[in-house]
Scaffold this motif. Structure first.
Motif, PDB file in Angstrom:
ATOM      1  N   GLY A   1     -10.800 -49.792  39.166  1.00 30.82           N
ATOM      2  CA  GLY A   1     -10.140 -50.535  38.105  1.00 30.82           C
ATOM      3  C   GLY A   1     -11.033 -50.930  36.946  1.00 30.82           C
ATOM      4  N   ALA A   2     -12.348 -50.790  37.108  1.00 33.02           N
ATOM      5  CA  ALA A   2     -13.281 -51.152  36.042  1.00 33.02           C
ATOM      6  C   ALA A   2     -13.606 -49.921  35.199  1.00 33.02           C
ATOM      7  CB  ALA A   2     -14.567 -51.735  36.630  1.00 33.02           C
ATOM      8  N   TYR A   3     -13.625 -50.096  33.894  1.00 31.90           N
ATOM      9  CA  TYR A   3     -13.868 -48.989  32.976  1.00 31.90           C
ATOM     10  C   TYR A   3     -15.290 -48.447  33.145  1.00 31.90           C
ATOM     11  CZ  TYR A   3     -14.581 -46.545  28.516  1.00 31.90           C
ATOM     12  OH  TYR A   3     -14.884 -45.613  27.552  1.00 31.90           O
ATOM     13  N   LEU A   4     -15.408 -47.119  33.332  1.00 29.11           N
ATOM     14  CA  LEU A   4     -16.706 -46.463  33.465  1.00 29.11           C
ATOM     15  C   LEU A   4     -17.115 -45.781  32.169  1.00 29.11           C
ATOM     16  CD1 LEU A   4     -19.136 -45.343  35.144  1.00 29.11           C
ATOM     17  CD2 LEU A   4     -17.674 -43.369  35.686  1.00 29.11           C
ATOM     18  N   ASN A   5     -16.273 -44.860  31.673  1.00 29.84           N
ATOM     19  CA  ASN A   5     -16.665 -44.054  30.516  1.00 29.84           C
ATOM     20  C   ASN A   5     -15.456 -43.273  30.027  1.00 29.84           C
ATOM     21  OD1 ASN A   5     -18.295 -42.847  28.593  1.00 29.84           O
ATOM     22  ND2 ASN A   5     -19.052 -41.265  29.978  1.00 29.84           N
ATOM     23  N   SER A   6     -15.521 -42.858  28.786  1.00 29.78           N
ATOM     24  CA  SER A   6     -14.578 -41.876  28.248  1.00 29.78           C
ATOM     25  C   SER A   6     -15.351 -40.583  28.045  1.00 29.78           C
ATOM     26  CB  SER A   6     -13.976 -42.360  26.924  1.00 29.78           C
ATOM     27  OG  SER A   6     -13.125 -43.463  27.132  1.00 29.78           O
ATOM     28  N   TYR A   7     -14.999 -39.589  28.815  1.00 27.74           N
ATOM     29  CA  TYR A   7     -15.710 -38.313  28.766  1.00 27.74           C
ATOM     30  C   TYR A   7     -15.052 -37.403  27.731  1.00 27.74           C
ATOM     31  CZ  TYR A   7     -18.007 -39.575  33.184  1.00 27.74           C
ATOM     32  OH  TYR A   7     -18.748 -40.195  34.160  1.00 27.74           O
ATOM     33  N   TRP A   8     -15.808 -37.002  26.702  1.00 32.01           N
ATOM     34  CA  TRP A   8     -15.369 -35.955  25.795  1.00 32.01           C
ATOM     35  C   TRP A   8     -15.973 -34.660  26.338  1.00 32.01           C
ATOM     36  CZ3 TRP A   8     -16.941 -40.739  23.865  1.00 32.01           C
ATOM     37  CH2 TRP A   8     -15.953 -41.446  23.162  1.00 32.01           C
ATOM     38  N   ALA A   9     -15.135 -33.821  26.913  1.00 30.30           N
ATOM     39  CA  ALA A   9     -15.664 -32.674  27.659  1.00 30.30           C
ATOM     40  C   ALA A   9     -14.570 -31.634  27.855  1.00 30.30           C
ATOM     41  CB  ALA A   9     -16.199 -33.146  29.014  1.00 30.30           C
ATOM     42  N   ASP A  10     -14.951 -30.525  28.466  1.00 28.72           N
ATOM     43  CA  ASP A  10     -13.958 -29.523  28.872  1.00 28.72           C
ATOM     44  C   ASP A  10     -13.220 -29.962  30.126  1.00 28.72           C
ATOM     45  OD1 ASP A  10     -14.687 -27.979  26.756  1.00 28.72           O
ATOM     46  OD2 ASP A  10     -15.647 -26.392  27.924  1.00 28.72           O
ATOM     47  N   GLY A  11     -13.770 -30.954  30.830  1.00 34.55           N
ATOM     48  CA  GLY A  11     -13.109 -31.446  32.027  1.00 34.55           C
ATOM     49  C   GLY A  11     -14.042 -32.303  32.852  1.00 34.55           C
ATOM     50  N   ILE A  12     -13.568 -32.681  34.019  1.00 29.85           N
ATOM     51  CA  ILE A  12     -14.369 -33.494  34.937  1.00 29.85           C
ATOM     52  C   ILE A  12     -14.062 -33.077  36.372  1.00 29.85           C
ATOM     53  CG2 ILE A  12     -12.722 -35.414  35.247  1.00 29.85           C
ATOM     54  CD1 ILE A  12     -15.246 -37.260  34.824  1.00 29.85           C
ATOM     55  N   ILE A  13     -15.082 -33.167  37.227  1.00 23.88           N
ATOM     56  CA  ILE A  13     -14.967 -32.775  38.631  1.00 23.88           C
ATOM     57  C   ILE A  13     -15.241 -33.989  39.504  1.00 23.88           C
ATOM     58  CG2 ILE A  13     -15.839 -31.238  40.440  1.00 23.88           C
ATOM     59  CD1 ILE A  13     -17.116 -29.576  38.091  1.00 23.88           C
ATOM     60  N   VAL A  14     -14.385 -34.234  40.482  1.00 27.01           N
ATOM     61  CA  VAL A  14     -14.684 -35.184  41.550  1.00 27.01           C
ATOM     62  C   VAL A  14     -14.905 -34.341  42.803  1.00 27.01           C
ATOM     63  CG1 VAL A  14     -13.977 -37.215  42.832  1.00 27.01           C
ATOM     64  CG2 VAL A  14     -13.154 -36.899  40.486  1.00 27.01           C
ATOM     65  N   ALA A  15     -16.127 -34.360  43.328  1.00 24.04           N
ATOM     66  CA  ALA A  15     -16.461 -33.487  44.447  1.00 24.04           C
ATOM     67  C   ALA A  15     -16.874 -34.295  45.668  1.00 24.04           C
ATOM     68  CB  ALA A  15     -17.590 -32.527  44.063  1.00 24.04           C
ATOM     69  N   THR A  16     -16.532 -33.782  46.829  1.00 19.43           N
ATOM     70  CA  THR A  16     -17.026 -34.307  48.093  1.00 19.43           C
ATOM     71  C   THR A  16     -18.435 -33.767  48.335  1.00 19.43           C
ATOM     72  OG1 THR A  16     -16.206 -32.400  49.324  1.00 19.43           O
ATOM     73  CG2 THR A  16     -14.666 -34.251  49.016  1.00 19.43           C
ATOM     74  N   PRO A  17     -19.139 -34.253  49.360  1.00 22.18           N
ATOM     75  CA  PRO A  17     -20.401 -33.603  49.725  1.00 22.18           C
ATOM     76  C   PRO A  17     -20.222 -32.114  50.001  1.00 22.18           C
ATOM     77  CG  PRO A  17     -20.265 -35.736  50.779  1.00 22.18           C
ATOM     78  CD  PRO A  17     -18.930 -35.497  50.129  1.00 22.18           C
ATOM     79  N   THR A  18     -19.108 -31.746  50.635  1.00 17.54           N
ATOM     80  CA  THR A  18     -18.822 -30.335  50.883  1.00 17.54           C
ATOM     81  C   THR A  18     -18.713 -29.571  49.576  1.00 17.54           C
ATOM     82  OG1 THR A  18     -17.640 -30.891  52.924  1.00 17.54           O
ATOM     83  CG2 THR A  18     -17.210 -28.717  51.977  1.00 17.54           C
ATOM     84  N   GLY A  19     -18.022 -30.145  48.597  1.00 17.66           N
ATOM     85  CA  GLY A  19     -17.832 -29.481  47.311  1.00 17.66           C
ATOM     86  C   GLY A  19     -19.025 -29.589  46.375  1.00 17.66           C
ATOM     87  N   SER A  20     -20.039 -30.352  46.774  1.00 19.88           N
ATOM     88  CA  SER A  20     -21.203 -30.511  45.890  1.00 19.88           C
ATOM     89  C   SER A  20     -21.981 -29.212  45.723  1.00 19.88           C
ATOM     90  CB  SER A  20     -22.134 -31.613  46.423  1.00 19.88           C
ATOM     91  OG  SER A  20     -22.812 -31.207  47.597  1.00 19.88           O
ATOM     92  N   THR A  21     -21.785 -28.242  46.617  1.00 24.08           N
ATOM     93  CA  THR A  21     -22.454 -26.943  46.475  1.00 24.08           C
ATOM     94  C   THR A  21     -21.557 -25.915  45.792  1.00 24.08           C
ATOM     95  OG1 THR A  21     -21.752 -26.366  48.734  1.00 24.08           O
ATOM     96  CG2 THR A  21     -23.972 -27.273  48.470  1.00 24.08           C
ATOM     97  N   GLY A  22     -20.434 -26.369  45.226  1.00 28.40           N
ATOM     98  CA  GLY A  22     -19.493 -25.464  44.575  1.00 28.40           C
ATOM     99  C   GLY A  22     -19.516 -25.607  43.060  1.00 28.40           C
ATOM    100  N   TYR A  23     -18.348 -25.832  42.482  1.00 26.60           N
ATOM    101  CA  TYR A  23     -18.187 -25.942  41.031  1.00 26.60           C
ATOM    102  C   TYR A  23     -19.093 -27.027  40.459  1.00 26.60           C
ATOM    103  CZ  TYR A  23     -15.490 -25.992  36.599  1.00 26.60           C
ATOM    104  OH  TYR A  23     -15.094 -25.928  35.287  1.00 26.60           O
ATOM    105  N   SER A  24     -19.196 -28.153  41.154  1.00 20.04           N
ATOM    106  CA  SER A  24     -20.023 -29.258  40.682  1.00 20.04           C
ATOM    107  C   SER A  24     -21.481 -28.827  40.523  1.00 20.04           C
ATOM    108  CB  SER A  24     -19.926 -30.440  41.658  1.00 20.04           C
ATOM    109  OG  SER A  24     -20.804 -31.474  41.301  1.00 20.04           O
ATOM    110  N   LEU A  25     -21.993 -28.078  41.479  1.00 16.40           N
ATOM    111  CA  LEU A  25     -23.381 -27.615  41.416  1.00 16.40           C
ATOM    112  C   LEU A  25     -23.601 -26.725  40.196  1.00 16.40           C
ATOM    113  CD1 LEU A  25     -26.180 -27.458  42.813  1.00 16.40           C
ATOM    114  CD2 LEU A  25     -25.320 -25.463  44.065  1.00 16.40           C
TER     115      LEU A  25
END
Length: 295
Positions: A169-193
């Motif tokens: 609920g607390a404001y973190l940031n406004s990302y100006w980007a092509d997108g954003i990824i929320v990854a698990t530890p499993t997914g940390s070796t995928g698109y996020s990496l």
């Protein structure tokens, strides 16, 4: 012992390895059920045991007791398998017929050894956290979880988007980007990496938030607790944006208010005793290897 054999596409080059798998299962007295669409592809190409059964999908877990879910392919095959396994808690043994294979860690030359070790109980079970997507508008039906990552992306060649991001609920940031990824530890070796995110060890209790091609160069991936709830509001010049759960995707608009949290259940992976996560990343990323003088 009863297992499900799951894959999506039969490739001619894989036929000898698949035959090896069914021969090993028969030799060890393991009863195999094959995913129905895949079974149709195998007929006439593979010598199947007379008692082979058919697996239709998630509802079959209510009528059969399966011990393991064997996937044939790459990591994408495992991601697809999770949509059938869901909360059944049946462990996945991933046999790598693809390329990199962080999740599908059993190489095809080890198929026979893997089945023998499985039958003899020489393995451990690794719990992997998943993500869950909440939305104010209907999206992704009843399969709203992801093992690797959930992403919000611009579509096609449209200009970058703005993703207003909040944690608990607390404001973190406004990302100006092509997108954003929320990854698990499993997914940390995928698109996020590939977008500059860190590798996170399984069971570390964290998620990683990784921007895709951010406009501000001082914006970097951040690691947050898996107990967090991450919410998003998206805006941009285009009317539509893209939301993905692993390899599944749907179109969303600025009217969608989205939140990502830890899923209520996870996925279980079979880890053979002689293969560790550190072995896998060292091998797959060629760490410690010097190929400069290789011929």
């Amino acid at each position: 012992m009863q297992v499900v054999v799951y894959s999506k596409v039969l490739k001619e080059k894989d036929i000898p390895h698949i035959q090896h798998l069914f021969d090993a299962l028969h030799e060890e007295g393991i009863h195999a059920y094959v995913y129905a669409p895949y079974l149709e592809q195998l007929k006439g190409e593979i010598r199947l045991p007379a008692q082979v059964g058919t697996f239709g999908g998630y509802l079959d877990f209510t009528t059969h007791k399966f011990d393991f879910f064997i996937t044939l392919g790459g990591d994408g095959t495992i991601l697809a398998a999770t949509t059938h396994i869901r909360d059944s808690k049946v462990p996945i043994l991933g046999i790598n017929l693809g390329r990199l294979g962080f999740l599908a860690s059993i190489e095809k030359k080890r198929i026979h050894d893997a089945i023998k070790l499985l039958k003899r109980g020489m393995y451990s079970i690794q719990e992997r956290s998943m993500l869950y997507l909440e939305s104010n508008l209907p999206i992704f039906g009843e399969i709203r979880f992801a093992l690797n990552d959930i992403t919000l992306l611009k579509r096609d060649t449209s200009s970058m988007i703005t993703i207003h991001t909040f944690i608990n609920g607390a404001y973190l940031n406004s990302y100006w980007a092509d997108g954003i990824i929320v990854a698990t530890p499993t997914g940390s070796t995928g698109y996020s990496l590939s977008c500059g995110g860190p590798i996170i060890f399984p069971n570390s209790g964290n998620f990683v938030l990784t921007p895709v091609a951010p406009h501000n160069l001082n914006v970097r991936p951040i690691v947050i607790s898996e107990t967090s709830v991450i919410s998003f509001e998206i805006e941009g010049r285009a009317e539509n944006f893209l939301c993905t759960l692993d390899s599944r995707f749907e179109t969303i608009t600025a009217a969608h208010q989205l939140a990502v949290r830890k899923n209520d259940f996870g996925i279980r992976l079979v880890q053979l005793h002689d293969v560790s996560f550190m072995d896998t990343i060292r091998q797959k990323l060629a760490w410690g290897s010097d190929t400069r003088n290789d011929e």
